[in-house]
Enzyme design. Sequence first.
Site, PDB file in Angstrom:
ATOM      1  N   PHE A  15       0.858  -1.189   0.000  1.00 53.15           N
ATOM      2  CA  PHE A  15       0.000   0.000   0.000  1.00 53.15           C
ATOM      3  C   PHE A  15       0.887   1.231   0.000  1.00 53.15           C
ATOM      4  CE2 PHE A  15      -2.177   3.627   1.725  1.00 53.15           C
ATOM      5  CZ  PHE A  15      -3.359   3.626   1.019  1.00 53.15           C
TER       6      PHE A  15
ATOM      7  N   ASP B 202       9.469   3.225   1.762  1.00 51.57           N
ATOM      8  CA  ASP B 202       8.261   3.956   2.141  1.00 51.57           C
ATOM      9  C   ASP B 202       8.047   3.736   3.634  1.00 51.57           C
ATOM     10  OD1 ASP B 202       5.752   4.886   2.723  1.00 51.57           O
ATOM     11  OD2 ASP B 202       4.778   4.033   0.942  1.00 51.57           O
TER      12      ASP B 202
ATOM     13  N   LYS C 278       2.629  11.104   7.027  1.00 49.35           N
ATOM     14  CA  LYS C 278       1.845  10.855   8.245  1.00 49.35           C
ATOM     15  C   LYS C 278       2.361  11.614   9.468  1.00 49.35           C
ATOM     16  CE  LYS C 278      -0.926   7.038   6.816  1.00 49.35           C
ATOM     17  NZ  LYS C 278      -0.555   6.062   5.816  1.00 49.35           N
TER      18      LYS C 278
END
Length: 413
Positions: A156, A241, A270
Amino acid sequence: MTGTATVGADTDTSVPGASAAAIAEVEAHTAANYHPLPVVLAHGEGAWVTDVEGNRYLDMLAGYSALNFGHRHPRLVAAAERQLGRLTLTGRAFHNDQLGTFARELSVLCGMDAILPMNTGAEAVETALKLARKWGYEVKGVPAGRAKVITFSGNFHGRTITIVSFSDDPAATRGFGPPTPGFVSVPYGDAAALDAAIDDDTVAVLLEPIQGEAGVIIPSDGFLAAVRRLCTERNVLMLADEIQSGLGRTGETFACDRERVRPDAYVLGKALGGGILPVSAVVASAELMGVFRPGQHGSTFGGNPLACAVGIEVVRMLGTGEFQARARELGVVLADLLAGLPRDRVSAVRTRGLWAGIDVMGRTGRDVCEGLMRRGVLAKDTHGSTIRLAPPLVIERAELEWAVGQLREELGA
Ligand SMILES: *Cc1c(COP(=O)(O)O)cnc(C)c1O
Protein backbone atom coordinates in the site's frame (compact mmCIF):
# COMPACT_ATOMS: atom_id res chain seq x y z
CA MET A 1 -10.84 5.13 31.79
CA THR A 2 -14.22 4.00 30.65
CA GLY A 3 -16.01 4.58 27.41
CA THR A 4 -18.93 6.29 29.06
CA ALA A 5 -17.19 8.86 31.23
CA THR A 6 -17.90 12.43 30.24
CA VAL A 7 -15.32 15.17 30.24
CA GLY A 8 -15.17 18.78 31.29
CA ALA A 9 -15.70 22.24 30.00
CA ASP A 10 -13.91 21.94 26.69
CA THR A 11 -16.58 19.55 25.42
CA ASP A 12 -19.62 21.23 26.91
CA THR A 13 -21.10 21.33 23.45
CA SER A 14 -21.91 17.62 23.90
CA VAL A 15 -25.38 16.82 22.68
CA PRO A 16 -27.00 13.44 23.34
CA GLY A 17 -28.09 11.96 20.03
CA ALA A 18 -25.93 14.35 18.00
CA SER A 19 -23.94 11.55 16.37
CA ALA A 20 -26.80 10.27 14.23
CA ALA A 21 -27.48 13.69 12.73
CA ALA A 22 -23.80 14.32 12.00
CA ILE A 23 -23.40 10.91 10.37
CA ALA A 24 -26.52 11.41 8.24
CA GLU A 25 -25.14 14.70 6.96
CA VAL A 26 -21.82 13.12 6.02
CA GLU A 27 -23.55 10.21 4.32
CA ALA A 28 -25.77 12.57 2.33
CA HIS A 29 -23.02 14.88 1.19
CA THR A 30 -19.69 13.06 0.87
CA ALA A 31 -18.45 10.34 -1.41
CA ALA A 32 -18.84 6.97 0.29
CA ASN A 33 -15.16 6.11 -0.23
CA TYR A 34 -14.78 5.24 3.47
CA HIS A 35 -16.81 3.11 5.86
CA PRO A 36 -16.15 4.79 9.22
CA LEU A 37 -17.17 3.44 12.57
CA PRO A 38 -20.34 5.22 13.72
CA VAL A 39 -18.59 7.63 16.09
CA VAL A 40 -18.36 11.41 15.62
CA LEU A 41 -15.32 12.92 17.30
CA ALA A 42 -15.19 16.48 18.52
CA HIS A 43 -12.16 16.70 20.76
CA GLY A 44 -8.82 15.02 21.32
CA GLU A 45 -5.99 15.19 23.80
CA GLY A 46 -3.04 12.83 23.99
CA ALA A 47 -4.28 9.29 23.45
CA TRP A 48 -7.92 10.17 24.13
CA VAL A 49 -10.75 11.50 22.01
CA THR A 50 -14.27 12.58 22.92
CA ASP A 51 -17.34 12.32 20.71
CA VAL A 52 -20.11 14.88 20.21
CA GLU A 53 -22.15 13.23 22.94
CA GLY A 54 -19.38 13.45 25.51
CA ASN A 55 -18.23 9.79 25.41
CA ARG A 56 -14.49 9.23 25.73
CA TYR A 57 -12.44 6.74 23.74
CA LEU A 58 -8.86 5.59 23.80
CA ASP A 59 -7.53 6.11 20.27
CA MET A 60 -5.76 2.87 19.35
CA LEU A 61 -5.39 3.78 15.67
CA ALA A 62 -3.79 7.23 15.91
CA GLY A 63 -4.69 8.29 12.39
CA TYR A 64 -2.89 5.26 10.93
CA SER A 65 0.29 6.59 12.62
CA ALA A 66 -0.27 10.22 11.63
CA LEU A 67 -0.83 10.86 15.35
CA ASN A 68 2.30 9.20 16.74
CA PHE A 69 2.63 12.08 19.23
CA GLY A 70 -1.04 11.94 20.19
CA HIS A 71 -3.71 14.53 19.72
CA ARG A 72 -2.64 18.16 20.10
CA HIS A 73 0.76 17.54 21.62
CA PRO A 74 1.57 20.82 23.44
CA ARG A 75 4.95 21.24 21.72
CA LEU A 76 3.42 20.77 18.28
CA VAL A 77 0.42 22.99 18.94
CA ALA A 78 2.75 25.69 20.26
CA ALA A 79 4.93 25.46 17.15
CA ALA A 80 1.88 25.73 14.89
CA GLU A 81 0.45 28.66 16.86
CA ARG A 82 3.76 30.53 16.78
CA GLN A 83 3.95 30.13 13.04
CA LEU A 84 0.28 31.02 12.50
CA GLY A 85 1.13 34.41 13.94
CA ARG A 86 4.00 34.94 11.49
CA LEU A 87 3.64 33.46 8.00
CA THR A 88 1.70 30.48 6.66
CA LEU A 89 2.21 30.18 2.91
CA THR A 90 4.53 31.55 0.27
CA GLY A 91 4.67 29.01 -2.50
CA ARG A 92 8.14 28.05 -3.66
CA ALA A 93 8.38 31.11 -5.90
CA PHE A 94 10.00 32.74 -2.86
CA HIS A 95 12.02 31.42 0.05
CA ASN A 96 10.58 31.24 3.54
CA ASP A 97 12.55 31.22 6.78
CA GLN A 98 11.35 27.79 7.98
CA LEU A 99 12.10 25.48 5.07
CA GLY A 100 15.89 25.54 5.38
CA THR A 101 15.84 24.58 9.06
CA PHE A 102 13.29 21.84 8.47
CA ALA A 103 15.23 20.45 5.51
CA ARG A 104 18.57 20.47 7.34
CA GLU A 105 17.25 18.93 10.54
CA LEU A 106 15.18 16.26 8.78
CA SER A 107 18.16 15.38 6.59
CA VAL A 108 20.33 14.96 9.69
CA LEU A 109 17.69 12.76 11.36
CA CYS A 110 17.74 10.55 8.27
CA GLY A 111 21.52 10.56 7.81
CA MET A 112 20.96 12.10 4.39
CA ASP A 113 21.64 15.47 2.73
CA ALA A 114 18.49 16.82 1.16
CA ILE A 115 14.71 16.70 1.17
CA LEU A 116 11.98 17.37 -1.36
CA PRO A 117 8.94 18.52 0.64
CA MET A 118 5.42 17.58 -0.39
CA ASN A 119 2.13 17.27 1.50
CA THR A 120 0.49 13.86 1.39
CA GLY A 121 2.09 10.45 1.44
CA ALA A 122 0.93 9.59 -2.05
CA GLU A 123 2.62 12.72 -3.40
CA ALA A 124 5.87 11.76 -1.71
CA VAL A 125 5.68 8.26 -3.22
CA GLU A 126 5.06 9.79 -6.66
CA THR A 127 8.04 12.08 -6.05
CA ALA A 128 10.28 9.13 -5.19
CA LEU A 129 9.16 7.32 -8.35
CA LYS A 130 9.89 10.36 -10.52
CA LEU A 131 13.27 10.70 -8.82
CA ALA A 132 14.05 7.06 -9.56
CA ARG A 133 13.02 7.22 -13.19
CA LYS A 134 15.03 10.38 -13.81
CA TRP A 135 18.06 8.92 -12.06
CA GLY A 136 17.64 5.78 -14.14
CA TYR A 137 17.75 7.67 -17.43
CA GLU A 138 20.33 10.30 -16.55
CA VAL A 139 22.72 8.44 -14.26
CA LYS A 140 22.24 4.73 -14.74
CA GLY A 141 21.76 5.06 -18.49
CA VAL A 142 18.50 3.14 -18.96
CA PRO A 143 17.19 3.62 -22.53
CA ALA A 144 14.39 6.21 -22.80
CA GLY A 145 10.95 4.98 -21.78
CA ARG A 146 12.16 1.65 -20.36
CA ALA A 147 12.61 2.37 -16.64
CA LYS A 148 11.23 -0.38 -14.41
CA VAL A 149 10.39 -0.22 -10.71
CA ILE A 150 9.92 -3.35 -8.63
CA THR A 151 7.20 -3.40 -5.95
CA PHE A 152 5.85 -6.10 -3.64
CA SER A 153 2.65 -8.07 -3.30
CA GLY A 154 0.28 -6.70 -0.68
CA ASN A 155 1.77 -3.21 -0.92
CA PHE A 156 0.00 0.00 0.00
CA HIS A 157 1.62 3.23 -1.15
CA GLY A 158 -1.38 5.51 -1.68
CA ARG A 159 -4.25 6.16 -4.04
CA THR A 160 -3.11 7.92 -7.24
CA ILE A 161 -3.59 6.25 -10.62
CA THR A 162 0.11 5.38 -10.82
CA ILE A 163 0.30 4.05 -7.28
CA VAL A 164 -2.77 1.85 -7.59
CA SER A 165 -1.27 0.57 -10.83
CA PHE A 166 1.00 -1.64 -8.74
CA SER A 167 -1.52 -2.53 -6.04
CA ASP A 168 -2.93 -6.06 -5.96
CA ASP A 169 -5.97 -5.08 -3.90
CA PRO A 170 -9.01 -5.39 -6.20
CA ALA A 171 -10.90 -2.70 -4.26
CA ALA A 172 -8.07 -0.24 -4.94
CA THR A 173 -7.62 -1.07 -8.61
CA ARG A 174 -10.86 -2.30 -10.19
CA GLY A 175 -12.45 0.31 -12.42
CA PHE A 176 -9.43 2.60 -12.43
CA GLY A 177 -7.44 1.29 -15.38
CA PRO A 178 -5.53 1.48 -17.58
CA PRO A 179 -2.62 1.10 -15.18
CA THR A 180 0.59 3.10 -15.51
CA PRO A 181 3.25 0.86 -17.09
CA GLY A 182 6.75 0.34 -15.76
CA PHE A 183 6.07 -1.65 -12.59
CA VAL A 184 6.49 -5.29 -11.74
CA SER A 185 5.55 -6.94 -8.48
CA VAL A 186 7.26 -9.80 -6.61
CA PRO A 187 6.15 -11.64 -3.44
CA TYR A 188 6.77 -9.59 -0.29
CA GLY A 189 9.67 -10.91 1.73
CA ASP A 190 11.12 -12.98 -1.14
CA ALA A 191 14.67 -11.80 -1.84
CA ALA A 192 15.26 -14.53 -4.44
CA ALA A 193 12.23 -13.38 -6.43
CA LEU A 194 13.51 -9.82 -6.22
CA ASP A 195 16.93 -10.91 -7.44
CA ALA A 196 15.34 -12.66 -10.40
CA ALA A 197 13.17 -9.67 -11.29
CA ILE A 198 16.00 -7.12 -11.44
CA ASP A 199 17.28 -6.45 -14.97
CA ASP A 200 19.24 -3.74 -16.78
CA ASP A 201 16.16 -1.50 -16.97
CA THR A 202 15.41 -1.69 -13.24
CA VAL A 203 15.84 1.70 -11.60
CA ALA A 204 14.35 1.11 -8.15
CA VAL A 205 12.81 -1.19 -5.60
CA LEU A 206 9.96 0.41 -3.68
CA LEU A 207 9.03 -1.22 -0.40
CA GLU A 208 7.38 -0.82 2.96
CA PRO A 209 9.86 -2.22 5.54
CA ILE A 210 6.74 -3.44 7.36
CA GLN A 211 3.45 -3.50 5.46
CA GLY A 212 0.96 -1.48 7.50
CA GLU A 213 -2.23 -1.46 5.48
CA ALA A 214 -1.80 -5.14 4.64
CA GLY A 215 -2.13 -5.88 8.38
CA VAL A 216 1.28 -5.16 9.93
CA ILE A 217 3.08 -7.78 7.86
CA ILE A 218 6.67 -8.14 9.08
CA PRO A 219 9.20 -9.70 6.69
CA SER A 220 11.61 -12.28 8.08
CA ASP A 221 14.87 -11.07 9.62
CA GLY A 222 17.48 -10.30 7.01
CA PHE A 223 15.07 -9.37 4.24
CA LEU A 224 15.73 -5.64 4.38
CA ALA A 225 19.47 -6.24 4.45
CA ALA A 226 19.10 -8.57 1.47
CA VAL A 227 17.17 -5.91 -0.47
CA ARG A 228 19.88 -3.39 0.37
CA ARG A 229 22.62 -5.76 -0.81
CA LEU A 230 20.84 -6.58 -4.08
CA CYS A 231 20.13 -2.92 -4.80
CA THR A 232 23.76 -1.99 -4.22
CA GLU A 233 25.13 -4.90 -6.28
CA ARG A 234 22.78 -4.28 -9.20
CA ASN A 235 22.89 -0.47 -9.18
CA VAL A 236 19.23 -0.07 -8.30
CA LEU A 237 17.76 2.49 -5.87
CA MET A 238 16.20 1.25 -2.65
CA LEU A 239 13.18 3.43 -1.89
CA ALA A 240 11.85 2.84 1.64
CA ASP A 241 8.26 3.96 2.14
CA GLU A 242 8.39 4.65 5.88
CA ILE A 243 5.25 6.77 5.83
CA GLN A 244 3.55 4.47 8.33
CA SER A 245 6.46 2.44 9.74
CA GLY A 246 8.79 5.37 10.38
CA LEU A 247 9.14 8.18 12.91
CA GLY A 248 9.18 6.08 16.06
CA ARG A 249 6.34 3.61 15.53
CA THR A 250 8.47 0.47 15.62
CA GLY A 251 10.73 1.54 18.48
CA GLU A 252 13.36 2.91 16.11
CA THR A 253 13.33 6.12 14.12
CA PHE A 254 12.87 4.00 10.99
CA ALA A 255 11.84 0.38 10.58
CA CYS A 256 14.94 -0.03 8.37
CA ASP A 257 17.14 0.79 11.40
CA ARG A 258 16.48 -2.63 12.90
CA GLU A 259 18.65 -4.21 10.20
CA ARG A 260 20.98 -1.21 10.08
CA VAL A 261 19.86 -0.60 6.54
CA ARG A 262 19.97 2.83 4.95
CA PRO A 263 17.88 3.10 1.80
CA ASP A 264 18.76 5.46 -1.05
CA ALA A 265 15.65 7.47 -0.24
CA TYR A 266 13.19 7.58 2.63
CA VAL A 267 9.60 8.38 1.80
CA LEU A 268 7.99 10.05 4.82
CA GLY A 269 4.57 11.42 5.66
CA LYS A 270 1.84 10.86 8.25
CA ALA A 271 3.49 11.62 11.64
CA LEU A 272 5.83 14.15 9.95
CA GLY A 273 2.90 16.58 10.15
CA GLY A 274 2.50 16.03 13.89
CA GLY A 275 -1.17 15.13 13.46
CA ILE A 276 -1.82 18.77 12.64
CA LEU A 277 -1.43 19.09 8.91
CA PRO A 278 -0.27 17.03 5.94
CA VAL A 279 3.53 17.09 5.61
CA SER A 280 5.49 14.60 3.52
CA ALA A 281 8.96 14.43 2.07
CA VAL A 282 11.45 12.39 0.14
CA VAL A 283 14.86 12.41 1.82
CA ALA A 284 17.97 11.37 -0.10
CA SER A 285 21.61 12.09 -0.84
CA ALA A 286 22.51 15.39 -2.46
CA GLU A 287 23.77 13.47 -5.47
CA LEU A 288 20.47 11.67 -6.03
CA MET A 289 18.32 14.72 -5.31
CA GLY A 290 20.47 16.60 -7.81
CA VAL A 291 18.60 15.05 -10.74
CA PHE A 292 15.71 17.49 -10.14
CA ARG A 293 16.12 20.88 -11.82
CA PRO A 294 13.76 23.90 -11.65
CA GLY A 295 10.36 23.27 -13.19
CA GLN A 296 10.65 19.49 -13.19
CA HIS A 297 8.63 18.79 -10.05
CA GLY A 298 6.80 20.75 -7.37
CA SER A 299 3.82 21.47 -5.21
CA THR A 300 2.04 24.71 -4.31
CA PHE A 301 1.83 23.76 -0.65
CA GLY A 302 4.98 21.64 -0.33
CA GLY A 303 7.50 23.25 2.02
CA ASN A 304 5.06 25.88 3.28
CA PRO A 305 6.27 27.64 6.44
CA LEU A 306 3.43 26.40 8.65
CA ALA A 307 4.09 22.80 7.67
CA CYS A 308 7.83 23.30 8.12
CA ALA A 309 7.41 24.84 11.58
CA VAL A 310 5.44 21.80 12.73
CA GLY A 311 7.86 19.47 10.94
CA ILE A 312 10.85 21.04 12.70
CA GLU A 313 9.24 20.34 16.07
CA VAL A 314 8.47 16.75 15.03
CA VAL A 315 12.10 16.21 14.04
CA ARG A 316 13.36 17.72 17.31
CA MET A 317 11.02 15.52 19.35
CA LEU A 318 12.32 12.47 17.51
CA GLY A 319 15.87 13.71 17.96
CA THR A 320 15.79 12.98 21.68
CA GLY A 321 15.01 9.29 21.10
CA GLU A 322 12.38 9.49 23.84
CA PHE A 323 9.45 8.44 21.65
CA GLN A 324 11.37 5.61 20.04
CA ALA A 325 12.30 4.33 23.52
CA ARG A 326 8.67 4.49 24.62
CA ALA A 327 7.56 2.54 21.57
CA ARG A 328 10.26 -0.04 22.24
CA GLU A 329 9.45 -0.48 25.93
CA LEU A 330 5.67 -0.35 25.61
CA GLY A 331 5.96 -2.57 22.56
CA VAL A 332 7.23 -5.35 24.80
CA VAL A 333 4.22 -4.78 27.08
CA LEU A 334 1.86 -4.82 24.12
CA ALA A 335 3.30 -8.06 22.77
CA ASP A 336 2.96 -9.70 26.21
CA LEU A 337 -0.62 -8.52 26.58
CA LEU A 338 -1.60 -9.73 23.12
CA ALA A 339 -0.09 -13.14 23.84
CA GLY A 340 -2.87 -13.48 26.42
CA LEU A 341 -5.71 -13.16 23.90
CA PRO A 342 -7.98 -16.22 23.62
CA ARG A 343 -6.33 -18.78 21.31
CA ASP A 344 -9.64 -19.93 19.86
CA ARG A 345 -10.50 -16.39 18.71
CA VAL A 346 -7.17 -15.24 17.29
CA SER A 347 -5.20 -17.02 14.57
CA ALA A 348 -2.13 -14.76 14.51
CA VAL A 349 -0.62 -11.74 16.22
CA ARG A 350 2.22 -9.70 14.72
CA THR A 351 3.85 -6.88 16.65
CA ARG A 352 6.78 -4.54 16.26
CA GLY A 353 7.07 -1.65 18.70
CA LEU A 354 3.69 -0.07 19.36
CA TRP A 355 2.18 -1.62 16.27
CA ALA A 356 0.17 -4.80 15.99
CA GLY A 357 -1.85 -6.80 13.51
CA ILE A 358 -4.27 -9.28 15.07
CA ASP A 359 -6.07 -11.81 12.87
CA VAL A 360 -9.41 -12.73 14.43
CA MET A 361 -11.46 -15.87 13.78
CA GLY A 362 -15.20 -16.44 13.74
CA ARG A 363 -16.08 -12.75 13.48
CA THR A 364 -15.20 -9.96 11.10
CA GLY A 365 -12.65 -7.40 12.18
CA ARG A 366 -15.34 -4.78 11.64
CA ASP A 367 -17.65 -6.49 14.13
CA VAL A 368 -14.90 -6.64 16.75
CA CYS A 369 -14.01 -2.96 16.18
CA GLU A 370 -17.67 -1.96 16.61
CA GLY A 371 -17.71 -3.89 19.89
CA LEU A 372 -14.48 -2.19 20.97
CA MET A 373 -15.99 1.18 20.15
CA ARG A 374 -18.90 0.48 22.48
CA ARG A 375 -16.29 -0.31 25.13
CA GLY A 376 -14.46 2.98 24.61
CA VAL A 377 -11.60 1.76 22.42
CA LEU A 378 -11.15 2.92 18.82
CA ALA A 379 -9.37 0.63 16.39
CA LYS A 380 -9.90 -0.25 12.75
CA ASP A 381 -10.08 -3.48 10.83
CA THR A 382 -8.13 -4.06 7.65
CA HIS A 383 -8.60 -6.76 4.99
CA GLY A 384 -11.63 -8.31 6.64
CA SER A 385 -10.27 -10.19 9.60
CA THR A 386 -7.29 -8.18 10.82
CA ILE A 387 -7.37 -5.55 13.56
CA ARG A 388 -4.57 -3.05 13.45
CA LEU A 389 -3.45 -1.40 16.68
CA ALA A 390 -1.24 1.66 16.42
CA PRO A 391 -1.76 3.70 19.58
CA PRO A 392 -0.16 7.11 19.98
CA LEU A 393 3.37 6.71 21.35
CA VAL A 394 2.37 8.89 24.31
CA ILE A 395 -0.02 6.22 25.59
CA GLU A 396 0.52 5.10 29.21
CA ARG A 397 1.17 1.51 30.18
CA ALA A 398 -2.08 1.32 32.22
CA GLU A 399 -4.06 2.60 29.24
CA LEU A 400 -2.51 -0.02 27.00
CA GLU A 401 -3.37 -2.72 29.54
CA TRP A 402 -6.93 -1.45 29.77
CA ALA A 403 -7.37 -1.36 25.97
CA VAL A 404 -6.07 -4.89 25.46
CA GLY A 405 -8.26 -5.99 28.38
CA GLN A 406 -11.25 -4.62 26.52
CA LEU A 407 -10.16 -6.47 23.39
CA ARG A 408 -9.79 -9.70 25.37
CA GLU A 409 -13.28 -9.32 26.81
CA GLU A 410 -14.76 -8.36 23.46
CA LEU A 411 -13.22 -11.43 21.79
CA GLY A 412 -14.43 -13.63 24.62
CA ALA A 413 -17.93 -12.16 24.51
C1 LIG B 1 -0.76 6.13 4.34
C2 LIG B 1 0.31 5.61 3.46
C3 LIG B 1 0.58 6.19 2.22
C4 LIG B 1 -0.28 7.29 1.63
O1 LIG B 1 -0.32 8.44 2.40
P1 LIG B 1 -1.47 9.53 2.15
O2 LIG B 1 -1.07 10.69 3.01
O3 LIG B 1 -2.76 8.90 2.58
O4 LIG B 1 -1.46 9.84 0.70
C5 LIG B 1 1.64 5.70 1.49
N1 LIG B 1 2.41 4.69 1.96
C6 LIG B 1 2.17 4.11 3.14
C7 LIG B 1 3.06 3.00 3.61
C8 LIG B 1 1.10 4.53 3.93
O5 LIG B 1 0.85 3.92 5.09
